[in-house]
Design an enzyme around this catalytic site. Structure first.
Site, PDB file in Angstrom:
ATOM      1  N   GLY A 148       0.787  -1.225   0.000  1.00  0.00           N
ATOM      2  CA  GLY A 148       0.000   0.000   0.000  1.00  0.00           C
ATOM      3  C   GLY A 148       0.819   1.275   0.000  1.00  0.00           C
ATOM      4  CB  SER A 149       2.413   3.685  -1.324  1.00  0.00           C
ATOM      5  OG  SER A 149       2.627   5.067  -1.554  1.00  0.00           O
ATOM      6  CB  ALA A 150      -1.984   7.299  -1.189  1.00  0.00           C
TER       7      ALA A 150
END
Lengths: 423, 134
Positions: free
Chosen positions: B62-64
């Site tokens: 996850g990473s925006a």
């Protein structure tokens, strides 16, 4: 996915190329995540167009040229240079000029060109039950958890949602996903904004993309503390929503936050856990540093007042740089209040539109070689925020010294690092 | 020619040699944009380049900000031509793939992590199929 007549008109190109492109992307996204239909959004926090990345400003210019405009109120995320006072950061002029082109495109599209990671302090304050979209995870978590708006952690498609006013109904747009997963028993007594930042960083690592429900705070955290907590939760983990019963709308109790079910896991957050985050980010063992930074996420007016109270009549030590980063809107407010003069008289630099990790210091970016960006050599940066600390480590790739706000100001005045004092 | 069914995520048709990572991938941090080289601590693929490959991995981390790095790989011409993930990828990765015209499928009916790197594959994102070309 079910589309209404307006969605279909956009998808068919009957409302122009920009809306066709945007709706086409949103429909693909919705199908990928099994969305049944689209929701109407009331607010979008969108991509700036970042001068430190190849062809990224052009991406926004191309949309503007296609006739894109914002269908809903829109604010703009942080940029890669202070577009007015870039000289005081040492940024190359070509980088600042390119960043200014993004502002022109944003104005053309009708977005409020805020260039900030805290648009709420600049007046963009979505309310309970407003569906929205945000490219910045700090904004997502604040709006979900403090204001009760409904937002996913988005990427570029926040722009597409702004253009169409629509977003596929999945993730945190569904109430069924706005339910606690982890119960966090707070045994620490966080006393400062930095303490809340470290607490959030610790918990975010443990809960990943879960929804932590906090109990045990001895008082209602301030808005700035909630901001720091959320920003850190969204940095070390993938948190989009945290719940503090009695604070987060509409949750009045832990039972309601868990929808009557048992938490997946219960965690304790002790004073030792908070201290461990400070320790982890004090990596410059010799205590030597080049820069003290305040204002991550971009400072609120309340934080600007705090900095001014600590710096009034004092002087930043010779050879030390003190950066205070805040949105241009808050900077303007602070200017009217006489705060900017106090801070600048003390030797602080007030920087807007960007911050250390977002500016030409970053080594993880990929600017066009023609811009002549050369990240300066930095030994360490003193910070008051665990979010800034993590990205200084990962993006600027230098050491950090994480401490409280008061101690960071003292560090800037004395020229010697002051570690966090126990509350 | 063998065909593996998968779930359609991002449309598009592309072919190239498989690059199989046994570890999850974070597009923010694990890849060098200008070369496409894997710089993250991924023992099965560290030091290899994703450029021109059909990149197969269990899940996205996850990473925006992931979309921006996938888009940057595309702008530098160092991008994988298609992605195959075992679990559904993050929304940010999907957004980056749509922006960069990189087809994506997930949840294949066979264990694609058992494929050998270098096997030539064709991915049809709209149909949700993976074809083994040799």
């Amino acid at each position: 996915m079910r589309l209404n007549d307006d969605d279909k008109a956009m998808l068919d190109g009957r409302q122009g190329e920009a809306k066709r492109l945007a709706m086409d992307g949103l429909v693909q996204l919705g199908n990928a995540f099994g969305a049944e239909d689209m929701v109407s959004i009331g607010y979008a926090h969108i991509h700036a167009g970042m001068a430190m990345y190849l062809h990224d400003v052009e991406l926004m210019e191309e949309l503007a040229a296609k006739g894109a405009s914002m269908a809903v109120p829109a604010s703009v995320n942080i940029a890669n240079a202070d577009t007015v006072n870039w000289q005081q950061t040492g940024a190359p002029e070509k980088l600042a000029r390119l960043q200014q082109r993004a502002a022109t495109a944003q104005n053309q599209m009708g977005a409020s060109c805020s260039f900030t990671c805290t648009p709420y302090w600049a007046g963009h304050w979505p309310t309970w039950n407003t569906h929205m979209t945000s490219i910045e995870s700090t904004v997502t978590v604040f709006c979900n958890s403090v204001l009760g708006a409904k937002s996913n952690r988005d990427g570029f498609f926040a722009v597409y949602a702004g253009i169409t006013g629509r977003y596929p109904r999945f993730g945190y747009h569904l109430d069924s996903n706005r339910v606690g997963t982890h119960l966090v028993r707070v045994e620490a007594t966080p006393a400062t904004i930095s303490d809340f930042s470290c607490l959030g960083f610790h918990v975010g690592r443990l809960v990943g993309d879960g929804v932590p429900v906090f109990e045990g705070f001895t008082r209602r955290p301030s808005l700035d503390e909630l901001d720091a907590l959320g920003a850190a939760l969204a940095t070390s983990g993938g948190v989009a929503l945290f719940i503090i019963p009695g604070v987060t709308p509409p949750y009045a109790s832990a039972e309601q936050a868990f929808a009557g079910k048992a938490p997946r896991q219960t965690l304790n957050a002790s004073p030792r856990d908070v201290k461990a985050v400070y320790d982890e980010f004090c990596s410059a063992k010799d205590g030597k540093f080049d820069l003290v930074h305040l204002g991550c996420p971009h400072a609120s007016l309340e934080e600007m007042k705090t900095y001014a109270a600590l710096l009034a009549g004092k002087q930043v030590a010779k050879g030390v740089e003190l950066w205070i980063t805040t949105s241009r809107a808050v900077r303007n407010e602070a200017q009217l209040a006489g705060i900017v003069r106090t801070l600048e008289t003390a030797g602080a630099k007030i920087i807007s539109d960007t911050c250390p990790i977002s500016c030409h210091f970053a080594r993880s970016a990929s600017p066009d070689p023609k811009l002549g960006v050369v990240p300066p050599p930095l030994r360490a940066i003193v910070v008051e925020s665990a979010k800034q600390a993590k990205y200084v480590r990962d993006m600027i790739r230098c050491d950090t010294l994480l401490t409280g706000t008061e101690e960071a100001v003292e560090t800037a005045i004395t020229g010697r690092f002051v570690a966090r004092r126990r509350a | 020619m063998r065909e593996i069914k998968a779930r359609s995520i991002v449309r598009g048709l592309a072919s190239g040699p498989a690059l199989v990572s046994q570890e999850p991938i974070s597009f923010l941090g694990d890849l060098d944009i200008t070369s496409g080289t894997i710089i993250g601590r991924l023992p099965s693929v560290e030091g290899m380049s994703v450029k021109g490959t059909v990149l197969i991995f269990p899940l996205t981390m996850g990473s925006a900000g992931a979309w921006r790095f996938l888009f940057q790989l595309y702008k530098h011409g160092t991008h994988p031509v298609a992605l195959i993930t075992r679990e559904p990828p993050d929304p940010s990765v999907v957004q980056g793939a749509i922006l960069a015209n990189i087809p994506v499928v997930c949840e294949p009916e066979e264990d694609v992590l058992a494929l050998t790197s270098g096997t030539r594959l064709e991915v049809d994102g709209a149909a949700g199929t993976i074809r083994l070309l040799q």
